[in-house]
Design a protein around this motif. Structure first.
Motif, PDB file in Angstrom:
ATOM      1  N   SER A 195       2.536  29.928  26.228  1.00 52.62           N
ATOM      2  CA  SER A 195       2.891  29.908  24.271  1.00 52.62           C
ATOM      3  C   SER A 195       3.990  30.891  24.301  1.00 52.62           C
ATOM      4  N   GLU A 196       3.976  31.805  25.530  1.00 54.78           N
ATOM      5  CA  GLU A 196       5.221  33.274  25.090  1.00 54.78           C
ATOM      6  C   GLU A 196       6.243  33.232  26.588  1.00 54.78           C
ATOM      7  N   THR A 199       6.454  35.137  28.515  1.00 56.73           N
ATOM      8  CA  THR A 199       5.876  36.317  29.493  1.00 56.73           C
ATOM      9  C   THR A 199       4.507  36.093  29.345  1.00 56.73           C
ATOM     10  N   TYR A 200       2.702  35.539  30.019  1.00 51.82           N
ATOM     11  CA  TYR A 200       2.207  35.730  30.376  1.00 51.82           C
ATOM     12  C   TYR A 200       1.403  37.349  29.606  1.00 51.82           C
ATOM     13  N   LEU A 201       1.966  37.528  29.416  1.00 47.17           N
ATOM     14  CA  LEU A 201       1.391  39.264  29.802  1.00 47.17           C
ATOM     15  C   LEU A 201       1.843  39.610  27.820  1.00 47.17           C
ATOM     16  N   ASP A 202       2.455  39.182  26.890  1.00 48.28           N
ATOM     17  CA  ASP A 202       2.491  38.915  25.723  1.00 48.28           C
ATOM     18  C   ASP A 202       1.263  39.378  25.433  1.00 48.28           C
ATOM     19  N   ARG A 203       0.135  39.771  24.388  1.00 48.51           N
ATOM     20  CA  ARG A 203      -0.403  39.669  23.017  1.00 48.51           C
ATOM     21  C   ARG A 203      -1.062  38.606  22.875  1.00 48.51           C
ATOM     22  N   ALA A 204       0.511  38.240  22.283  1.00 48.41           N
ATOM     23  CA  ALA A 204       0.454  36.693  21.510  1.00 48.41           C
ATOM     24  C   ALA A 204       0.450  35.474  22.145  1.00 48.41           C
ATOM     25  N   PHE A 222      -5.055  21.595  19.823  1.00 54.52           N
ATOM     26  CA  PHE A 222      -4.328  22.945  19.238  1.00 54.52           C
ATOM     27  C   PHE A 222      -2.992  22.050  19.467  1.00 54.52           C
ATOM     28  N   VAL A 223      -1.906  22.366  19.114  1.00 53.03           N
ATOM     29  CA  VAL A 223       0.001  22.628  19.701  1.00 53.03           C
ATOM     30  C   VAL A 223       0.393  23.700  19.726  1.00 53.03           C
ATOM     31  N   MET A 224       1.551  23.458  20.282  1.00 54.68           N
ATOM     32  CA  MET A 224       1.968  24.155  20.561  1.00 54.68           C
ATOM     33  C   MET A 224       3.026  24.112  21.843  1.00 54.68           C
ATOM     34  N   VAL A 243       5.667  28.525  32.714  1.00 53.30           N
ATOM     35  CA  VAL A 243       4.315  27.909  33.583  1.00 53.30           C
ATOM     36  C   VAL A 243       4.340  28.578  34.286  1.00 53.30           C
ATOM     37  N   ASN A 244       3.214  29.039  34.946  1.00 48.22           N
ATOM     38  CA  ASN A 244       2.564  30.015  35.608  1.00 48.22           C
ATOM     39  C   ASN A 244       1.428  29.520  36.380  1.00 48.22           C
TER      40      ASN A 244
END
Length: 148
Positions: free
Chosen positions: A69-70, A72-77, A51-53, A58-59
């Motif tokens: 990858s976004e 906020t960790y709350l983002d569905r993407a 996997f690449v991103m 960071v949490n």
């Protein structure tokens, strides 16, 4: 051949196959982006691979480190690389510094297994629900993390 020798041979064969599957060019051929990972894990199957991103945030929660990858960790993407604190510590040693700060806004390549799981984001635990699912890439060793 005795039962003990047969079991030992099977164990050795399984270990060698697993080692081959997790190393070398065979795994590195196809690199999944976060969008690819979301699509591949849509039916809650485990997807092993490379996997690449780009790590945007960071949490750290419950001795687990999440490379997101976004923003906020709350983002569905969001697709999060999940590593234990011991793997993060080994990454600190491997890369010669604070890995969590070093990886921020950098493109990484990891070898692991992705899976869409139900998550209770308030408690930070994985639960078996279909209401709020997130995609995680589980990486078990610092040697499976690379800067691209």
């Amino acid at each position: 051949m005795t039962v003990r020798k047969t079991l030992f041979s099977l164990t050795l064969l399984t270990a060698l196959i697993g080692q081959t599957a997790c190393s070398g060019d065979w795994v590195l051929e196809k690199r999944l982006t976060p969008a690819d990972t979301l699509r591949e894990t849509s039916n809650r199957t485990v997807v092993p691979g490379t996997f690449v991103m780009t790590v945007k945030s960071v949490n750290v929660f419950n001795k687990m480190v999440f490379l997101n990858s976004e923003d906020t960790y709350l983002d569905r993407a969001n697709v999060a690389v999940q590593i234990t604190s011991s793997v993060a510590y080994n990454a600190d040693i491997r890369f010669g510094g604070d890995f969590r700060n070093m990886v921020l806004n950098k493109k990484i390549l990891v070898i692991g297994s992705a899976m869409k799981v139900g998550a209770d984001l308030e408690q930070g635990i994985i639960v078996d629900t279909k209401g709020d699912e997130r995609t995680y890439i589980f990486v078990s060793r610092a040697s499976n993390i690379f800067f691209e």
